[in-house]
Scaffold this active site. Sequence first.
Site, PDB file in Angstrom:
ATOM      1  N   ASP A  73      38.310  42.865  39.567  1.00 36.87           N
ATOM      2  CA  ASP A  73      37.010  43.523  39.250  1.00 36.87           C
ATOM      3  C   ASP A  73      36.120  42.786  40.132  1.00 36.87           C
ATOM      4  OD1 ASP A  73      38.489  45.716  37.923  1.00 36.87           O
ATOM      5  OD2 ASP A  73      37.065  44.514  36.463  1.00 36.87           O
ATOM      6  N   ASP A  95      30.961  46.855  41.241  1.00 37.32           N
ATOM      7  CA  ASP A  95      31.723  47.586  40.519  1.00 37.32           C
ATOM      8  C   ASP A  95      32.582  48.273  38.811  1.00 37.32           C
ATOM      9  OD1 ASP A  95      34.959  48.495  41.351  1.00 37.32           O
ATOM     10  OD2 ASP A  95      35.308  47.204  40.177  1.00 37.32           O
ATOM     11  N   GLU A 107      29.585  52.322  44.942  1.00 40.15           N
ATOM     12  CA  GLU A 107      30.429  52.943  45.697  1.00 40.15           C
ATOM     13  C   GLU A 107      29.705  54.320  45.582  1.00 40.15           C
ATOM     14  OE1 GLU A 107      34.950  51.311  45.159  1.00 40.15           O
ATOM     15  OE2 GLU A 107      34.141  51.443  43.215  1.00 40.15           O
TER      16      GLU A 107
END
Length: 399
Positions: free
Chosen positions: A356, A189, A274
């Site tokens: 996170d 992340d 991502e």
Amino acid sequence: MKTPHVKRAFKYRFYPTDAQAAELSRTFGCVRKVYNLALAARTEAWTRQERVNYNQTSVMLTAWKKTEELAYLNEVSSVPLQQALRHLQTAFTNFFGKRAKYPRFKSRKKSRKSAEYTTSAFRFRDGNITLAKMAEPLDIVWSRPLPEGASPSTVTVSQDAAGRWYVSLLCEDPSVQPLPAANAAVGIDVGLDHLLTLSTGEKVSNPRHERRDRVRLAKAQRQLARKAKGDGANRAKARRKVAKVYARIADRRRDHLHKLTTRLVRENQTIVIEDLTVRNMVKNRSLARAISDAAWSEFRSMLEYKAQWYGREVIAIDRWFPSSKLCSTCGTLRDKMPLNVRTWTCDSCGTTHDRDVNAAKNILAVGLTASVCGAGVRPQRSTPGGQSAMKQKPLRREP
């Protein structure tokens, strides 16, 4: 079956003589001129619903050299000029393939100064490189050795905005081989407070290279703003000072990302990230500077090509997947999760999450699901690949 060797570019600093610098500067100008002339010709043909290819622009180049106005094109090596036409052809191929925008004209002040030489336009002998139209070899600082027995297929000479000269040698590197398969997988992340948060719980601090040099950069920019606009020597000197600060920031950022991505690729078989659209995110004026400094796009690019080199797998999941709002323990989805909430407790199972770390765990979970099933775990939205998760290579497992 013989494993094909990876082609790598080895970049070195060099210090040209006055004669070499003058020759290269002329070459840069001629390369830019030929590129712009060919682009103008192809654009004009495009308005007439005609297409002009590389072969036709090559014929045009021969005709241009015979004119009195462009006779100076004969003073430099013809190979970089032909390579400029090939680069323009590649730009149009990407445009027609909807992978890039329409090619733009090169600017004398803003465009990158570079020239590419193929094997017929340089000599590589005894560790020395001599370019066409030059009597002496380049004074290269060999900061690292080339692969044993390597012979460059192309040589690209460039000069950055700070006035530094570089030569890039494209060679086959037999030392790049797939690493032994590993059982480890990690979800990542990205953020601003911490550059990366891993699903293992590790947090990588954000160096904020631009912020560390912001005072020096602001001072150099103020000095530049005081100089009269034009081509004066004082303004050019002030501009180079600004460029040197930017170069220092970029060099340190790139070095940090190289070390980080190499470590991640060596330690993990599967890496899940991502699929962020950074170009849209930097439209947020309050965060644009911090997002640009984090260089998430450059991080992903390095991660992907190194994974391809070493037989690893990178999976990019749907950017709309609610990784922060989803409990990684029981799967409960919260309605809202404001950015100021850094820790939260699940109402269903009572687990307290670091925002996170929880997001990284969810990213890993959905990435591994996609690796097995080939699809995401939530309704699809419009993404470049048409799926919520995209894979580079099949997952390699231990026998």
